[in-house]
Design an enzyme around this catalytic site. Structure first.
Site, short mmCIF file in Angstrom:
data_model
loop_
_atom_site.label_atom_id
_atom_site.label_comp_id
_atom_site.label_asym_id
_atom_site.label_seq_id
_atom_site.Cartn_x
_atom_site.Cartn_y
_atom_site.Cartn_z
N GLU A 170 0.81 -1.22 0.00
CA GLU A 170 0.00 0.00 0.00
C GLU A 170 0.84 1.27 0.00
O GLU A 170 0.74 2.11 0.90
CB GLU A 170 -0.96 0.01 1.19
CG GLU A 170 -1.98 -1.09 1.13
CD GLU A 170 -3.07 -0.96 2.19
OE1 GLU A 170 -2.98 -0.06 3.05
OE2 GLU A 170 -4.03 -1.75 2.15
N GLU A 382 -5.12 -8.66 0.82
CA GLU A 382 -5.84 -8.35 2.06
C GLU A 382 -7.31 -8.14 1.75
O GLU A 382 -7.65 -7.53 0.73
CB GLU A 382 -5.34 -7.05 2.73
CG GLU A 382 -4.00 -7.15 3.38
CD GLU A 382 -3.55 -5.84 4.02
OE1 GLU A 382 -4.40 -5.04 4.44
OE2 GLU A 382 -2.33 -5.64 4.08
C1 BGP Z 1 -4.32 -1.97 5.36
C2 BGP Z 1 -2.96 -2.29 5.88
C3 BGP Z 1 -2.91 -3.27 6.99
C4 BGP Z 1 -4.09 -3.20 7.95
C5 BGP Z 1 -5.40 -3.02 7.24
C6 BGP Z 1 -6.55 -2.70 8.16
O1 BGP Z 1 -4.36 -0.66 4.93
O2 BGP Z 1 -2.13 -2.79 4.84
O3 BGP Z 1 -1.67 -3.16 7.61
O4 BGP Z 1 -3.86 -2.38 9.01
O5 BGP Z 1 -5.35 -2.01 6.27
O6 BGP Z 1 -6.53 -1.34 8.48
P1 BGP Z 1 -6.84 -0.79 9.89
O7 BGP Z 1 -5.85 -1.44 10.79
O8 BGP Z 1 -6.65 0.69 9.80
O9 BGP Z 1 -8.23 -1.15 10.20
#
Ligand code: BGP
Length: 482
Positions: A170, A382
């Site tokens: 990301e 993800e």
């Molecule tokens: C993405 C990231 C992750 C994770 C996920 C959930 O942007 O790659 O590392 O954190 O989002 O986001 P959050 O933890 O803000 O809910």
């Protein structure tokens, strides 16, 4: 498109789950690890939810065997995790920390021994703080060589066992939150010029790492993971359709075109030049970016939500410098770029407690768009639901998570029927873990971890949620029974 009968997922489909070093490992200052930019950032009062840190995280560094054992019980096919740069090279560009390499050796060997394919992310946001102090990290082009040395160290050391590599996680998020929204390190606000220059450096680091890997291991599979929010025009008004085109060029294609084609979208660069914020390129950059793009094997996609795009007048809203980090629904704000677009909410879709839109069909949209525009295979690196979970008598009932994942997998299956070449699906996340800005109360895992925001809370014991057995069955039936 509609098909009478689904062909389903390919037989070698990689059902997986993902994590990131800073969010799970803990052991922040053990065995020679250097300080990261995040170790530093979380210590600034007010930056994270209730001051949470990843000092201990969910202690995966010490409990990785127990975690892998649970993955094996579930039948997980792949585990995507990241390597911490400061654990391997504590000051970013000096000596290698053998103990750091050993931890990842042990983890990789443990995964392989349990028939789980390791999928390695080279950079998931934790940069050695020493590089910030030496030359302001990503702001300085010098980081490209240091990054490629770090990445090459990993390829040389683990490449005999690791075939799947994700170079950047990301890039759009860590640079946007770091240099525009001020919510990630280095915490700069509205510094658009630096934001685009930083991105150029990251693109070069990605490209040169792809080339270094392919030189060592031509059969390796490589890509970077993009946080992709497909966009919908607010309505049929031509102004909103044009705003969507602006949004896609500046917020989506800007990254994906570079990974897949090795060039910036023309309209985006024309706009950035008109604003005096276009990145500075050096002779030879264009060639390197192109050469690497031709060698990328897949587009990594982190999919959470779609976006609505509406025209935003010149005196309209700008970048928001806050977001909903508490889980109190309805506190997120509309943001945009004056003169181009803004992103109002979508009244047709529900949202999570953190105001993230829930749109299963969006995952199919991601795959279709990538297939049409780039004709690349796709790794969903993800996808998942952050929610409050309740621990009752050793049980965690999370039907909402099962429902969320089920509906996304159904749409992903349709994308496969559409002809999209989807190689893997990784949920976020395997165990519960630290959410960068939202603490430990925003949970994503199949495995509940007993801890809260306070560093001294909880036993860190692991408990299977209902979604654990559900996903096990999904894997067993290769996505046929959801
Ligand atoms: C993405 C990231 C992750 C994770 C996920 C959930 O942007 O790659 O590392 O954190 O989002 O986001 P959050 O933890 O803000 O809910």
């Amino acid at each position: 498109m509609y098909f009478e009968k689904s062909k389903g997922f390919p037989a070698d489909f990689l059902w997986g789950s993902a994590s990131a070093a800073y969010q799970v490992e803990g052991a922040w200052n053990e065995d020679g690890k250097g300080m990261s930019n995040w170790d530093k950032f979380v210590r600034i009062p007010g930056k994270t939810f209730q001051g949470t840190t990843g000092d201990k995280a969910v202690d995966h560094y010490h409990r990785y065997k127990e975690d892998v054992k649970l993955m094996a019980q579930m039948g997980l096919k792949t585990y995507r995790f990241s390597i911490s740069w400061p654990r391997v090279i504590p000051d970013g560009n000096g000596a290698i920390n053998e103990k750091g390499l050993k931890f990842y050796d042990d983890l990789i060997n443990e995964l392989i021994a349990n028939n789980i394919v390791p999928m390695v992310t080279v950079y998931h946001w934790d940069m050695p703080q020493a590089l910030e102090e030496q030359y302001h990290g990503w702001e300085n082009r010098q980081i490209v060589d240091d990054f490629v040395r770090y990445a090459t160290t990993l390829f040389e050391h683990f490449g005999d066992r690791v075939k799947h590599w994700i170079i950047m996680n990301e890039q759009n998020v860590f640079t946007g939150l770091g240099w525009q929204a001020g919510m990630h390190p280095p915490g700069k606000v509205d510094d658009d010029k630096t934001f685009y220059q930083v991105n150029h450096h990251v693109f070069l680091a990605h490209a040169k790492s792809v080339l270094a890997l392919k030189k060592l291991y031509p059969d390796a599979l490589v890509g970077s993971s993009f946080a992709y929010s497909p966009s919908y025009a607010y309505d049929r008004h031509p102004e909103n359709a044009m705003a969507k085109a602006d949004y896609d060029d500046l917020k989506n294609y800007y990254w994906m075109d570079m990974y897949a084609y090795g060039r910036y979208p023309r309209a985006a660069i024309a706009y950035l030049e008109s604003q005096g914020i276009a990145p500075q390129m050096e002779p030879g950059d264009a060639e390197i970016l192109k050469e690497a793009a031709a060698k990328v094997d897949f587009m990594g996609v982190n999919y959470y939500q779609t976006t609505v795009v509406e025209y935003n007048p010149i005196d309209g809203v700008g970048t928001s410098h806050e977001m909903n980090t508490t889980g109190k629904k309805g506190t997120a704000k509309v943001q945009g770029v004056p003169g181009l677009y803004k992103n109002p909410s979508n009244e047709f879709l529900p949202t999570t407690d953190w105001d993230w839109t829930i749109d299963p069909m969006g995952i199919r949209m991601c795959c279709r768009e990538i297939t049409s525009r780039y004709d690349l295979p796709i790794v969903i690196s993800e996808n998942g639901l952050g929610a409050f979970d309740k621990f009752e008598d050793g049980k965690i009932h999370d039907p909402y998570r099962i429902d969320y994942l089920k509906r996304h997998i159904e749409e992903l299956k349709k994308a496969c029927d559409d002809g999209c070449r989807v190689l893997a699906y990784c949920t976020w996340s395997y165990t519960d873990l630290l959410s960068w800005l939202n603490g430990y109360q925003k949970r994503y895992g199949f495995v509940y971890v007993d801890r809260e925001e306070d560093e001294n809370s909880g036993t860190l014991n692991r408990y299977k949620k209902d979604s654990f057995d559900w996903y096990k069955h999904v894997i067993e039936t290769n996505g046929e029974e959801l």
